[in-house]
Design an enzyme around this catalytic site. Structure first.
Site, PDB file in Angstrom:
ATOM      1  N   ALA A  37       0.827  -1.211   0.000  1.00  0.00           N
ATOM      2  CA  ALA A  37       0.000   0.000   0.000  1.00  0.00           C
ATOM      3  C   ALA A  37       0.859   1.257   0.000  1.00  0.00           C
ATOM      4  O   ALA A  37       1.835   1.350   0.731  1.00  0.00           O
ATOM      5  CB  ALA A  37      -0.966   0.028   1.170  1.00  0.00           C
ATOM      6  N   THR A  38       0.412   2.200  -0.805  1.00  0.00           N
ATOM      7  CA  THR A  38       1.301   3.298  -1.167  1.00  0.00           C
ATOM      8  C   THR A  38       0.539   4.367  -1.914  1.00  0.00           C
ATOM      9  O   THR A  38      -0.506   4.107  -2.478  1.00  0.00           O
ATOM     10  CB  THR A  38       2.394   2.731  -2.120  1.00  0.00           C
ATOM     11  OG1 THR A  38       3.367   2.056  -1.372  1.00  0.00           O
ATOM     12  CG2 THR A  38       3.075   3.775  -2.961  1.00  0.00           C
TER      13      THR A  38
END
Lengths: 258, 246
Positions: A37-38
């Protein structure tokens, strides 16, 4: 001292002759929860390309760290933004760094931008077994300088998880927070004043910081920017002359002027 | 022949003479440790004498271009494999030469039915300060000498090289400016190429300078710079004679 099986300047073929695997494809049935996740993105501004990313890594609903560097210098004229599983993405970055430098040193000329773009696509394809099993998926952004045009021009590329590569006209984003900021970037490009492509460096850094703050409001897996905790984004600028890293101190200064 | 030890020794001695003869007239190369970095210089035809090997490593050599290329590729392969499987910080010139290049050169030299390598090499590793700068003078038969700091010449013949080395060490003392050092290298280069004496009747400074300037009309100066002060991981930079103000 010469290996007949070696393709000139190709570091991956050198790895193969030494029986060293760049990316492992074995997957355990009981694979642990991945860190992922980013929000990473890149856009053209008046001096070149600005590439930025948050610094949070999560595993499920656990925040693993808020100090990850997701924007990496691959060589003097290329940047990589990683989204997905860091273990695989960092290894891809390391392979690319070594490959590009190996080619430049051995062939006494830098690798062309199309070859760099394809090198990353090849790694993504090599990672296909992991991607198909939902483990080790990586969806990166790449920026490099095209020296075949005069004057040399930085370009942005984005990929799908299987390795297809696409050139971005104005901007590109990847990661769980990317949907939020793609809308903002598109809006700004159409109706903004200045448009991102017309922004100077100060405006571009402020815009990038605001994008990350916005993404973090809608995506818990995006760390955003938090001056109180001394957490800033990773921001790098790619000009036709090379890469510049915008330090935390510079970001702090720009944010105070917001 | 191999079952007759004396003939083997004779063959190796002949081979040594053959290599020395072939290397005669080779254009010498130089390296010096300076406060801001390591300067390497050769006179050739563009990217033929001075090469980048890795982040803090460079090589200069003379001899047959195909042999220089084979050794350069072997050094590049070994350095990049080491950096990839361990870390860039683990690439060391000592290991590269003593456990890699030297052994391969010795093996090749003693295989008397294959062509010998026609090369003489000077390799450099940038340290955190000039006293930690490491130099290897590597010969065609795999033998080598190790040095820390200082300035070095690599020529085709051992006797002239040692005279030139002595003169160079004396002349370069206290010089820290890149341009000054490069000029001294070119003076030594000109004296070696023209068979001038380093002990008696040594040409004066103006004669030496006009000598190398005249010779360079048809050749190019290759300069490598390993920069100690830069924050970049890759310390090597290729410079032109104009950039040094020569």
């Amino acid at each position: 001292m010469n290996n007949a099986n070696l393709i000139a300047g190709d570091f991956l073929s050198l790895l193969a002759t030494q029986k060293v695997s760049a990316l492992k494809t074995e997957v355990s049935a009981s694979a642990p929860v991945q860190t992922q996740a980013t929000t990473v993105f890149a856009f053209h501004f008046s001096e070149g390309i600005l590439m930025a990313g948050d610094r949070r890594a999560t595993a499920g609903n656990v925040i693993v760290t808020d100090r990850v560097e997701k924007i990496m210098d691959i060589d003097a004229s290329s940047l990589l933004a990683i989204a997905g599983t860091p273990a695989t993405a960092f290894e891809m970055a390391r392979v690319l760094q070594t490959s590009f430098e190996y080619y430049r040193r051995s062939q006494l000329q830098p690798l062309s931008l199309p070859a760099k773009v394809r090198a990353l696509a090849r790694l993504l394809r090599d990672n296909l077994p992991m991607t198909m099993q939902g483990v080790g998926i990586v969806v990166p952004l790449f920026a490099g300088v095209d020296h075949t045009v005069s004057p040399a021009k930085p370009q942005i590329y984005f990929y799908d998880p299987l390795g297809a590569q696409f050139q971005a006209v104005g901007h590109a984003a990847s990661g769980s927070g990317s949907q939020t900021i793609r809308s903002v970037m598109s809006f700004q490009e159409h109706y903004g004043n200045p448009k991102p492509s017309e922004m100077n460096l100060a405006d571009a850094i402020r815009f990038a910081s605001r994008l990350l703050i916005t993404a973090s409001e809608f995506d818990s897996a995006t760390g955003g920017v938090n001056p109180a905790s001394e957490i800033y984004a990773t921001i790098k600028v790619l000009r036709s002359t090379g890469v510049e890293t915008i330090s935390d101190a510079q970001q702090k200064e720009f944010l105070q002027k917001l | 022949m191999t079952e007759e030890p004396y003939r083997w020794l004779e063959a190796v001695a002949n081979r040594r003479d053959y290599v020395r003869e072939q290397l005669k007239g080779g254009s010498p190369v130089f390296a010096a440790s300076l406060p801001d970095g390591i300067l390497l210089l050769g006179v050739g035809s563009g990217q033929s004498k001075v090469f980048e090997i890795f982040d803090r490593h460079a090589m200069a050599g003379l001899g047959h271009p195909a042999d220089i290329e084979k050794i350069r590729q072997a050094a590049l392969d070994a350095a990049h494999m080491e950096a990839f499987t361990r870390a860039p910080e683990d690439v060391s010139l000592r290991r590269l030469v003593s456990f890699g290049l030297s052994g391969q050169l010795k093996t090749n030299f003693e295989q008397i039915f294959s062509a010998p390598f026609l090369i003489e090499l000077l390799l450099a590793e940038l340290g955190i300060d000039p006293s930690k700068d490491l130099f290897f003078r590597l010969h065609f038969d795999g033998s080598f000498q190790t040095h820390f700091g200082g300035a070095y010449v690599c020529a085709s013949q051992m006797d002239t090289e040692s005279a030139a080395q002595k003169w160079l060490t004396e002349t370069i003392k206290g010089k820290t400016d890149r341009k000054q050092v490069a000029q001294i290298f070119l003076e030594v280069w000109w004296m070696l190429m023209h068979g001038k004496s380093f002990t008696t009747s040594t040409p004066n400074e103006s004669e030496r300078e006009s000598g190398w300037r005249a010779d360079l009309n048809e050749k190019s100066v290759e300069i490598g710079w390993l920069d100690r002060k830069t924050s970049r991981l890759i310390r090597y930079e290729s410079l032109t004679a104009e950039q040094l103000g020569l």
